[in-house]
Design a protein around this motif. Sequence first.
Motif, PDB file in Angstrom:
ATOM      1  N   LEU A   1      20.085  80.519  29.721  1.00 47.97           N
ATOM      2  CA  LEU A   1      19.607  79.434  28.867  1.00 47.97           C
ATOM      3  C   LEU A   1      19.460  79.945  27.436  1.00 47.97           C
ATOM      4  N   ASN A   2      19.578  79.044  26.496  1.00 47.34           N
ATOM      5  CA  ASN A   2      19.464  79.411  25.083  1.00 47.34           C
ATOM      6  C   ASN A   2      17.996  79.413  24.685  1.00 47.34           C
ATOM      7  N   ALA A   3      17.458  80.599  24.466  1.00 47.13           N
ATOM      8  CA  ALA A   3      16.036  80.717  24.125  1.00 47.13           C
ATOM      9  C   ALA A   3      15.729  80.196  22.741  1.00 47.13           C
ATOM     10  N   TYR A   4      16.755  79.907  21.928  1.00 51.94           N
ATOM     11  CA  TYR A   4      16.533  79.387  20.586  1.00 51.94           C
ATOM     12  C   TYR A   4      16.535  77.868  20.530  1.00 51.94           C
ATOM     13  N   THR A   5      16.812  77.232  21.639  1.00 55.98           N
ATOM     14  CA  THR A   5      16.731  75.773  21.713  1.00 55.98           C
ATOM     15  C   THR A   5      15.882  75.300  22.878  1.00 55.98           C
ATOM     16  N   THR A   6      15.520  76.223  23.774  1.00 57.24           N
ATOM     17  CA  THR A   6      14.806  75.867  25.000  1.00 57.24           C
ATOM     18  C   THR A   6      13.492  76.624  25.074  1.00 57.24           C
ATOM     19  N   GLY A   7      12.429  75.941  25.474  1.00 57.04           N
ATOM     20  CA  GLY A   7      11.132  76.575  25.644  1.00 57.04           C
ATOM     21  C   GLY A   7      10.934  77.091  27.055  1.00 57.04           C
ATOM     22  N   PRO A   8       9.881  77.890  27.278  1.00 58.75           N
ATOM     23  CA  PRO A   8       9.624  78.448  28.607  1.00 58.75           C
ATOM     24  C   PRO A   8       9.439  77.406  29.698  1.00 58.75           C
ATOM     25  N   ALA A   9       9.079  76.167  29.334  1.00 56.45           N
ATOM     26  CA  ALA A   9       8.849  75.134  30.346  1.00 56.45           C
ATOM     27  C   ALA A   9      10.092  74.860  31.173  1.00 56.45           C
ATOM     28  N   ALA A  10      11.277  75.105  30.607  1.00 58.82           N
ATOM     29  CA  ALA A  10      12.520  74.868  31.342  1.00 58.82           C
ATOM     30  C   ALA A  10      12.786  75.940  32.384  1.00 58.82           C
TER      31      ALA A  10
END
Length: 475
Positions: free
Chosen positions: A115-124
């Motif tokens: 997952l892209n950590a620069y567009t996605t938060g830990p909740a995903a």
Amino acid sequence: MPIWGVSAEPRRCRYLGLAGSVMLALGGLGAGAVPLGTPHAPTGPGIFLAWCGMVLLIAAWLLLGRAVRGAEPPEPRWLLRTLLCWAAPLVLGPPLFSRDVYSYLAQGALVGAGLNAYTTGPAALGGPFDAQVPGLWQHTPAPYGPLFLLLADLVARVAGHALSAGVLLLRLVALGGLALLAVVLPRLARACGVPPAAALWLGLLNPLVLFHLVAGAHNDALLLALLVSGLLLRRRPLWAAVLVTLAALIKLPAALGLVAVVVLWGERLKGRAGLSRAALATGAVALATTAVVTALSGIGYGWVHALAVPVSAGSWSLTSLLGRACGWLLSSLYHSTEVGLVGLAVLAWRWLGLAAAVASVLLLLRRVRRRQVGVVYAVGLALVAVVALGPAIRPWYALWGGVLIAAAAPADGRVRRWAPLVSGLLALLVAPDGFTPGPQEVLLAVAGGVLGAVVVLAGVRIPLPRLTEKPMGRM
């Protein structure tokens, strides 16, 4: 030397600081950033004991500073052993003052999951790491550079789903950074004409280092190690540019160190065009290093857009406070209840702060060119200005410039005299669990702090046994 009637004997300061560190670690079991759902001691006693330890450790450090500034300061090796004594209990204790270490693990796991950590938060993500991240940061992307996310990904893979193993590994990364800093900081201090003992006391034994880089396991420890190492390699400017760029690929403000690289490189290139050639060469090396690290990470340049994350989550800073005050004042004068007016005032003040920070950097650069101030010292002051006038601030951000100030500030200057007081006050701004304390927590904190002061006053009068170790000695 006595201070307010209190002895500053180095060995006594070491023991007082060790007692404070042990109290803080034990109190952290009930009042620290422990994993949610983990059984721990009652919160009240933990808060009381933790704040007592905090005050005791800060006081011991300030008293030790009197000895460092004395006629026969402790030797650097003795100070490093003292650092080990003070840090050991915190290494064995739970995370303190912030839950960022859990965010690091979650962001590393995001990268490992593709997952892209620069567009996605830990909740995903879901799982044990995500569950420990505060709700404020659940849906925010990572604001860190690709180098750190590479390390976080590696740690998350090695730890698997073991939360305690992940925290320990990240703490070891921070300790590795501090170990490198312990090697390079005295050398940079000598190059800047500063006694190594003075640099170690202010830059490494600082309570901000112990609280936030050791106990909190923040990635700023690695940033500072790379930044100081780069500035030390003034005779190898190419490698200096690589190391400073790597520091910026953890957190971008470290890129200010490239200005020092340009100046030092330009001094080695003769002729009027030397500075321009140095700037072009430094820029080329920085771009190449960034491209290589970004390619290895495989996560792209999204971190540039995610730099506003610490700002967007209601962060506190001088400019934000001034903006809110002006917004509320305007709302009361015009009898307006619009929340947007406060927001506009905050935004305006933040832009003013950024403009003032840029002006400060340019002024310092001018003073460097006129040889009115050393380049390493100027970078330290510039980083402090960026932190103080920027839109987001945390107490440990002060270490970005504070460590360079410790290595390069003039011994008789006002900055070195005020830096310890500012560090001590900043170290008291964050509660051991990292959250804003309520009224009951404040009362317990005050009571614990008072006990810490009493312990200091009593501890300095306890007779010490004679030992063969001699902490005092000329450098």
